[in-house]
Motif scaffolding. Structure first.
Motif, PDB file in Angstrom:
ATOM      1  N   THR A 186       9.947   0.793   8.574  1.00  0.00           N
ATOM      2  CA  THR A 186       8.911   0.917   7.270  1.00  0.00           C
ATOM      3  C   THR A 186       9.348   1.605   6.138  1.00  0.00           C
ATOM      4  O   THR A 186       8.811   1.491   4.931  1.00  0.00           O
ATOM      5  N   VAL A 230      11.974  -7.527  -3.504  1.00  0.00           N
ATOM      6  CA  VAL A 230      10.930  -7.045  -2.590  1.00  0.00           C
ATOM      7  C   VAL A 230      10.404  -5.583  -3.165  1.00  0.00           C
ATOM      8  O   VAL A 230      11.286  -4.660  -3.350  1.00  0.00           O
ATOM      9  N   SER A 259      10.322  -5.360   6.137  1.00  0.00           N
ATOM     10  CA  SER A 259       9.764  -5.862   4.676  1.00  0.00           C
ATOM     11  C   SER A 259      11.343  -6.819   4.478  1.00  0.00           C
ATOM     12  O   SER A 259      11.352  -7.338   3.159  1.00  0.00           O
ATOM     13  N   SER A 281       9.380 -11.063   4.929  1.00  0.00           N
ATOM     14  CA  SER A 281       8.864 -10.097   4.615  1.00  0.00           C
ATOM     15  C   SER A 281       7.503  -9.914   4.953  1.00  0.00           C
ATOM     16  O   SER A 281       6.821 -10.798   5.036  1.00  0.00           O
ATOM     17  N   ASP A 282       7.213  -8.545   5.258  1.00  0.00           N
ATOM     18  CA  ASP A 282       5.674  -8.419   5.564  1.00  0.00           C
ATOM     19  C   ASP A 282       4.977  -8.169   4.104  1.00  0.00           C
ATOM     20  O   ASP A 282       3.803  -7.644   4.293  1.00  0.00           O
ATOM     21  N   ARG A 283       5.648  -8.288   3.146  1.00  0.00           N
ATOM     22  CA  ARG A 283       4.969  -8.167   1.989  1.00  0.00           C
ATOM     23  C   ARG A 283       5.334  -9.380   0.767  1.00  0.00           C
ATOM     24  O   ARG A 283       6.200  -9.835   1.233  1.00  0.00           O
ATOM     25  N   ALA A 284       4.717  -9.477  -0.241  1.00  0.00           N
ATOM     26  CA  ALA A 284       4.899 -10.277  -1.370  1.00  0.00           C
ATOM     27  C   ALA A 284       6.294 -10.273  -1.883  1.00  0.00           C
ATOM     28  O   ALA A 284       6.416  -9.114  -1.982  1.00  0.00           O
ATOM     29  N   ALA A 332       9.304   0.771   1.958  1.00  0.00           N
ATOM     30  CA  ALA A 332       9.580  -0.798   2.654  1.00  0.00           C
ATOM     31  C   ALA A 332      10.833  -0.570   3.323  1.00  0.00           C
ATOM     32  O   ALA A 332      11.862   0.188   3.101  1.00  0.00           O
TER      33      ALA A 332
END
Length: 309
Positions: free
Chosen positions: A182, A133, A158, A297-300, A154
């Motif tokens: 966060t 991440v 995440s 996860s809230d991101r790639a 993150a």
């Protein structure tokens, strides 16, 4: 006796014999014809009228010039306003473009470095064989009893939990201490209270790394091998030993640093090696947190094969 009307017309006939009532006298017509002929002759010759024309031009010309100079700004005022508005618009567009170019020039180095770090992080995921991440360092400072920590942008949203390995494109950074939704706090391996299981890559000898607390160019780690009879060699590469669970607190096979010197501890009757870490802890930016494959996860997420999910 003649009437008044008869006397009037009879008198007119006596003055102009043979003329019809209402027509001009012959003398007037003859005078007009002669005047026209004279003007035509004078105009053809030009020499007689030229001095008069020049005199009139000398008097009227300056007046016309002054009048034109006075009237021209008034006549051209709307066009001038339109041109000035266009020039202002063009100038504003050029200034905006220059500002944008200056901003790009100022940040080109940062963008280039971050792109290189991201590419390196992708390679690290492939080499480690684990999903990462990506996160950025947003703060640095002490956390409770630890002196060498950083905060990343993150957290649990995440897919990050405590005791996960943190790396960058150069090698091992540390492990996650605690998380919020966060953010997360990362304990760096250079912290004096940090202990990392390690092995010397050349002979696979096991040992433990502890930090000295420095973050700058003098950041160093001490390596103590399990087998006290083994002496590491200068330039030997040290990697993580890894935990039995394989994911926390440190995954195996992550590059840590290289041996720069070896010294003996008389008090402890042991050999220790000084390790120079690969990571520049004073310039941390983009890092990757090792997570189990398939983590939400809230991101790639960078997968082990280098792909994004």
């Amino acid at each position: 006796m003649r009437s008044f009307r008869q006397r009037r017309f009879g008198h007119a006939r006596s003055e102009g014999e043979g003329s019809q009532p209402g027509t001009p006298p012959r003398s007037l017509v003859l005078a007009l014809v002669l005047a026209c002929a004279s003007l035509m002759v004078l105009d053809q010759s030009g020499s007689v009228l030229d001095p008069a024309r020049r005199a009139v031009g000398e008097v009227v010309g300056p007046a016309q010039s002054v009048t034109a100079d006075v009237v021209r700004p008034i006549v051209e005022f709307p066009d001038r306003l339109e041109r000035q508005d266009q020039l202002r618009a063009d100038l504003a567009a050029l200034e905006a473009e220059n500002d944008d170019l200056r901003s790009k020039v100022r940040t080109s180095g940062l963008d280039r470095n971050r792109l290189a770090e991201y590419d390196g992080l992708t390679s690290a995921a492939e080499e480690i064989g684990a999903a990462l991440v990506p996160a950025r360092v947003i703060g640095i400072g002490a956390s409770q009893s630890f002196s060498s920590t950083v905060t990343i942008d993150a957290g649990s949203d995440s897919g990050i939990t405590p005791d996960l390995t943190v790396v960058n494109n150069d090698g091992l950074v540390g492990r996650v201490l605690r998380v919020t939704s966060t953010t997360a706090t990362v304990l760096l391996i250079v912290d004096p209270d940090s202990a990392v299981g390690a092995r010397v890559a050349d002979d696979m000898e096991l040992g433990f790394l502890t930090g000295r607390g420095d973050l700058g160019g003098d950041a160093r780690l001490d390596l103590e091998l399990v087998d006290q009879t083994v002496v590491p060699h200068k330039n030997d590469v040290v990697v993580t030993w890894g935990s039995s669970q394989g994911q926390s607190p440190y995954v195996s096979g992550v590059p840590v640093g290289e041996v720069v010197s070896v010294y003996s501890s008389v008090r402890e009757t042991s050999q220790r090696a000084v390790v120079d870490p690969f990571v520049d802890f004073a310039a941390l930016d983009l890092v990757g947190v090792v997570v189990p494959s398939g983590t939400r996860s809230d991101r790639a997420v960078i997968e082990a094969d280098g792909s994004l999910r």
